[in-house]
Every structure is written in structure tokens, then in C-alpha cells.
Design an enzyme around this catalytic site. Sequence first.
Site: not given
Length: 185
Positions: A18, A81, A114
Site C-alpha cells: 500500500d 484489496k 496494513c
Amino acid sequence: MPHPNMLDIGRAALVVIDIQEAFRSAVPDFALIASRASTAVRGFQMLGVPVFVTEQYPAGLGRTAEELQLVFGDDTEVFEKTTISSCGAAPFVQKLKELDKSQVVICGLETHVCVNQTAHDLLDHGFQVHVLTDCVASRFSHDREAGLAKMQMSGAIPSSVEMAFFELMRDSTHEQFKEIQALIR
């Protein structure tokens, strides 16, 4: 035989978590982290180690930072995601298992969210997790430190880009040794 906590070129994969455009203005060290992650990607590619990328809700947070996109190979798989953990993208874990990788090297944003949840889920799936501590960041340093501490207490192994490269090569006679040295200097 190397220590079991040392990276092994045949068992390892890199996951970039990310590092997306929406974080550029929110994370103080964004440019530095993106640059270091780009170096990690290039080195892992030179060494023939698979590289995977996850993107959290790219429709809202944008794609992976340009610094990284410029170095991705044609074989770099990007997993979109909506779950916080990268392991929520079912094909992601399946692909690691298909490639018979038991060591997962991770970097990305944000350390306490994350990256942390991905590390814990990977550990739960039986993978050995190595965290590139010089390639993770959060908006606030206390969150970064808490995330790193929690992952390490749970069994993730702290590492760095340079440490990972030299563990993967093991020997100065490795055919990519000079290329990797040039990359990190």
C-alpha cells in the site's frame, strides 16, 4: 547450513504493501520510503526473488506511487484489496503458497495498520516474516514504533534493505554482487 532466521533466496518473496499516492501528503517520510522500497524492488528483481504489490482500495487511495511503478517488472503482480491485511486478498496468499515461498519480506504503509495486520496474518498462515524497518512508515512516529514492536513481539524478524540483500546473496562471488553494491551506494 544458514541459520533458519536468515533469508534464503529460494524461499523468499517481497511484498510491497500500500505505498499509494493518497499517503504522499499524509506520511512525512513518504518520498524516502518510496525510494527505499524502489531500491528493494530493484534488488529483489536482480536476485530473481518474486515481488508482489498490494493496493488498499485504489479507487479511493490511488495507485502505487510512481517511484515504484517505474521499477516494476512485467511479472510484478498487484493485488487490490479492501481488507486491512493483504492476506484478505485470497489470491495473494494462494500465490505465495503456489510458488512455495516460506519467507515473506514486507515493507509499506502504514506500519501500525496494513503492514502490522499483514505480518500477523502471514505469521498465522505459517510464513516467516521479515520486516524492512527502513521501508515502513506511519503518519506518526509513535504508531510506527508501536507497529514494529508488536510485529517483533509476535515473531516477525526486523531487517533492512541492505541486510536482506546480503543475506540473499550470502557471498561476494554471487553473480549480482557488484550490481547490488552499486544499487545501495
